[in-house]
Design an enzyme around this catalytic site. Structure first.
Site, mmCIF file in Angstrom:
data_model
loop_
_atom_site.group_PDB
_atom_site.id
_atom_site.type_symbol
_atom_site.label_atom_id
_atom_site.label_comp_id
_atom_site.label_asym_id
_atom_site.label_seq_id
_atom_site.Cartn_x
_atom_site.Cartn_y
_atom_site.Cartn_z
ATOM 1 N N GLY A 82 32.615 40.971 45.167
ATOM 2 C CA GLY A 82 33.405 40.743 44.018
ATOM 3 C C GLY A 82 32.693 39.064 43.818
ATOM 4 N N PRO A 83 32.894 38.015 41.754
ATOM 5 C CA PRO A 83 32.636 37.579 42.538
ATOM 6 C C PRO A 83 33.930 36.212 43.008
ATOM 7 C CG PRO A 83 33.702 38.075 40.423
ATOM 8 C CD PRO A 83 33.535 38.719 41.250
ATOM 9 N N PRO A 84 34.058 34.715 42.885
ATOM 10 C CA PRO A 84 34.426 33.873 43.788
ATOM 11 C C PRO A 84 35.813 33.659 43.210
ATOM 12 C CG PRO A 84 32.424 32.836 43.303
ATOM 13 C CD PRO A 84 32.906 33.730 42.133
ATOM 14 N N THR A 86 38.496 35.830 44.141
ATOM 15 C CA THR A 86 39.245 37.320 43.357
ATOM 16 C C THR A 86 39.901 37.845 44.055
ATOM 17 O OG1 THR A 86 37.194 38.392 43.908
ATOM 18 C CG2 THR A 86 37.875 37.923 41.286
ATOM 19 N N THR A 89 39.494 36.755 50.246
ATOM 20 C CA THR A 89 41.013 36.172 51.611
ATOM 21 C C THR A 89 41.851 36.261 51.597
ATOM 22 O OG1 THR A 89 38.789 34.360 50.800
ATOM 23 C CG2 THR A 89 40.659 33.695 52.786
ATOM 24 N N HIS A 301 29.237 20.821 14.460
ATOM 25 C CA HIS A 301 29.385 21.305 15.464
ATOM 26 C C HIS A 301 30.593 22.396 15.843
ATOM 27 C CE1 HIS A 301 26.837 22.206 19.197
ATOM 28 N NE2 HIS A 301 28.183 22.603 19.862
ATOM 29 N N GLU A 302 31.692 21.767 16.401
ATOM 30 C CA GLU A 302 32.901 22.581 16.938
ATOM 31 C C GLU A 302 32.983 23.638 15.618
ATOM 32 O OE1 GLU A 302 32.910 23.251 19.548
ATOM 33 O OE2 GLU A 302 32.343 21.782 19.990
ATOM 34 N N HIS A 305 30.930 26.188 15.098
ATOM 35 C CA HIS A 305 31.540 27.796 16.329
ATOM 36 C C HIS A 305 32.734 27.879 15.973
ATOM 37 C CE1 HIS A 305 29.067 26.669 19.635
ATOM 38 N NE2 HIS A 305 29.581 25.236 19.390
ATOM 39 N N ASP A 376 25.443 25.501 25.271
ATOM 40 C CA ASP A 376 25.526 26.882 24.281
ATOM 41 C C ASP A 376 24.308 27.520 24.411
ATOM 42 O OD1 ASP A 376 27.769 26.430 22.710
ATOM 43 O OD2 ASP A 376 26.916 24.952 21.654
HETATM 44 P P1 ATP Z 1 35.983 33.137 47.856
HETATM 45 O O1 ATP Z 1 34.675 34.576 47.102
HETATM 46 O O2 ATP Z 1 35.492 31.860 46.982
HETATM 47 O O3 ATP Z 1 35.407 32.828 48.845
HETATM 48 P P2 ATP Z 1 38.075 34.592 47.184
HETATM 49 O O4 ATP Z 1 37.593 35.712 46.736
HETATM 50 O O5 ATP Z 1 38.274 34.682 49.104
HETATM 51 O O6 ATP Z 1 37.179 33.623 46.559
HETATM 52 P P3 ATP Z 1 40.769 33.824 47.565
HETATM 53 O O7 ATP Z 1 40.514 32.549 48.290
HETATM 54 O O8 ATP Z 1 41.639 35.549 47.819
HETATM 55 O O9 ATP Z 1 39.679 34.138 46.728
HETATM 56 O O10 ATP Z 1 41.579 33.224 46.462
HETATM 57 C C1 ATP Z 1 42.258 31.975 45.863
HETATM 58 C C2 ATP Z 1 43.677 31.892 45.306
HETATM 59 O O11 ATP Z 1 43.084 32.519 44.106
HETATM 60 C C3 ATP Z 1 44.618 32.853 45.972
HETATM 61 O O12 ATP Z 1 45.296 31.726 47.273
HETATM 62 C C4 ATP Z 1 45.138 32.885 45.212
HETATM 63 O O13 ATP Z 1 46.530 31.345 45.015
HETATM 64 C C5 ATP Z 1 44.711 33.099 44.153
HETATM 65 N N1 ATP Z 1 44.685 34.735 43.551
HETATM 66 C C6 ATP Z 1 43.399 35.139 43.527
HETATM 67 N N2 ATP Z 1 43.722 36.548 43.137
HETATM 68 C C7 ATP Z 1 45.457 36.515 43.830
HETATM 69 C C8 ATP Z 1 45.855 37.557 43.246
HETATM 70 N N3 ATP Z 1 45.250 39.349 42.862
HETATM 71 N N4 ATP Z 1 46.974 37.782 43.296
HETATM 72 C C9 ATP Z 1 47.718 36.789 43.707
HETATM 73 N N5 ATP Z 1 46.779 35.207 43.349
HETATM 74 C C10 ATP Z 1 45.929 35.500 43.412
#
Ligand code: ATP
Length: 467
Positions: A82-84, A86, A89, A301-302, A305, A376
């Site tokens: 999934g995206p960064p 989320t 970790t 511009h704004e 929008h 945009d």
């Molecule tokens: P990446 O793909 O960039 O490594 P990741 O998916 O591993 O990102 P994390 O490093 O787990 O993301 O999340 C970063 C921070 O966002 C966490 O340390 C936490 O503070 C917060 N966070 C993300 N998701 C949650 C969640 N579901 N509940 C609580 N905190 C969250």
């Protein structure tokens, strides 16, 4: 002199990884030690279905005998994608915390070396350690750095590293209480051998949190913070539509910092709004005052929008500002009513009209094209390309166009996408011409006050209708 000696040594040792003593990085990795995180599932907000899926694995690691008598073996690998930001970790460390396991947190790129065999040796060492310290969780973030499809990228060192990882995972037996968790933003890039049953066969998707999860994430990240009575976490969850957990935790932290900066004892709703703007649009640039003419352009511009957004009624406006922040000279913050997963073609066209309205307003009022619309246009291009290639919403037909095909058809795709965008632009110009008086009133307000709230916008348009 030192450099010369190094070159000389290289000539003497043409395969340094094999012949030389350990490289600096290798030393670092061999020292890479585990931790014992205290994180639990309570620290991970929302993501209920994901946690449910992991409960069984946690139970497996806590009570291995229960499963062993039935001849069951712990899943070897779980893949989070999934995206960064989320929570991938965070969740992996929660699995370690819940199971009281040693946690080895490694990034895929740490295995990537230019010398053949070094990465593979690192993998071997890591698994040896994990087995010794079992129960263990090995978390490999950005696993695509070593696990990308082999036909996409052939590289002897990476292939050996990946092979070693597969060998190690195949070598787990019933007694190995080691779980490998991989994380990636691009599941589609991973080699089939890695994701087949018996290896990373459990795939868990982690998407941007929905409204309920955002409320929960806000609760987790504000639980130790003194909140003022006017803070409404549900409203804040609405305002953070589309944000990842990492962004939301950052907003909570920024709000606390702003409160300290203002010497307050509690964090107010205003602090959260400021933090939101700070995170969405960047730092307010105190020094870059716009020159009069540019300020006028940005105001139109704004306003363009904001007005088109109000007219097509897609998402309500939260705030419009022409105070420069970060890279942006101005911005419109919208407040989506609900989490949306499906958009109709008409809604996508409306979205594009809102995005094109800044450029259209400039054309209408100043009869010019400026650089102000570049961001945009990037977003518009993405939507239009998706309409053509993935959503079957163009004259090219319903068939999806794969990434590979896009490579060969880029001219046709661009022409088709451009046709859609140009049509939208003409419609946007028309709608602005029909409502030019409103545009003038909004731009004048913005020019004078620099910001405009949702209520102000509505009142200005209402007044205009009465006059
Ligand atoms: P990446 O793909 O960039 O490594 P990741 O998916 O591993 O990102 P994390 O490093 O787990 O993301 O999340 C970063 C921070 O966002 C966490 O340390 C936490 O503070 C917060 N966070 C993300 N998701 C949650 C969640 N579901 N509940 C609580 N905190 C969250």
């Amino acid at each position: 002199m030192k450099k010369l000696r190094k070159i000389f040594e290289k000539i003497k040792n043409p395969v340094p990884a094999l012949a030389q003593s350990k490289t600096e990085k290798e030393d670092k990795n061999e020292d890479s030690s585990s931790s014992h995180p205290q994180t639990t599932f309570d620290d991970v907000a929302g993501l209920e279905e994901v946690k449910e899926e992991l409960f069984e694995i946690v139970d497996f690691m806590k009570n291995p005998d229960k499963y062993k008598v039935m001849g069951a073996r712990i899943p070897k690998g779980v893949l989070f994608y999934g995206p960064p930001g989320t929570g991938k970790t965070l969740l992996a460390s929660a699995v370690a915390g819940e199971t009281n396991s040693s946690f080895f947190n490694i990034t895929g790129s740490e295995f990537v070396e230019k010398y053949v065999g070094v990465g593979a040796k690192r993998v071997r060492t890591l698994f040896e350690k994990a087995r010794k310290e079992a129960p263990s969780i090995i978390f490999i973030d950005e696993i695509d750095a070593i696990g990308v499809k082999r036909h996409l990228e052939s590289n002897n060192e990476k292939d050996q590293t990946l092979n070693q990882l597969l060998v190690e995972m195949d070598g787990f037996n019933k007694d190995s209480n080691v779980l490998v968790i991989g994380a990636t933003n691009r599941l589609d890039l991973l080699d089939e051998a890695l994701v087949r049953p018996g290896r990373f066969d459990r795939h868990i998707q982690m998407g941007a949190p929905n409204f309920h999860s955002r409320c929960e994430i806000l609760k987790v990240h504000t639980k130790d913070k003194p909140l003022a009575r006017d803070v409404d976490l549900e409203m804040l969850a609405k305002k953070t539509h589309g944000f990842s957990g990492a962004y939301i935790s950052n907003i909570a932290n920024e709000a606390a910092i702003i409160a300290v900066r203002e010497s307050m004892n509690t964090i107010t709703s205003d602090h959260f709004d400021k933090a939101l703007e700070r995170v969405v649009a960047g730092l307010e640039s105190k020094n870059s005052k716009l020159i009069e003419r540019e300020k006028r352009i940005v105001a139109y511009h704004e306003s363009g929008h904001a007005l088109v957004s109000d007219l097509v009624g897609l998402d309500p406006i939260q705030k419009v500002s022409i105070i420069p922040r970060g890279q942006a000279l101005g911005y419109v913050m919208q407040l989506p009513d609900e989490d949306r997963y499906i958009y109709t073609k008409e809604e996508l066209l409306n979205k594009m009209m809102i995005l094109l309205a800044g450029k259209a307003a400039e054309q209408l009022i100043f009869n010019h094209q400026s650089t102000g619309a570049s961001d945009d246009l990037k977003k518009v291009s993405e939507i239009a390309t998706n309409m053509v290639c993935n959503y079957g919403m163009s004259d090219l037909g319903f068939m999806t166009i794969t990434e590979r095909e896009q490579h060969f058809m880029s001219g046709t795709i661009k022409a088709e996408a451009n046709k859609i965008v140009e049509g939208c632009f003409v419609d946007t110009l028309d709608i602005l011409k029909e409502n030019e008086n409103d545009l003038e009133v909004l731009a004048a307000h913005l020019f004078k006050n620099e910001t405009m709230s949702h209520d102000e916008l509505k009142n200005l348009i209402k007044k205009q209708a009465v006059n």
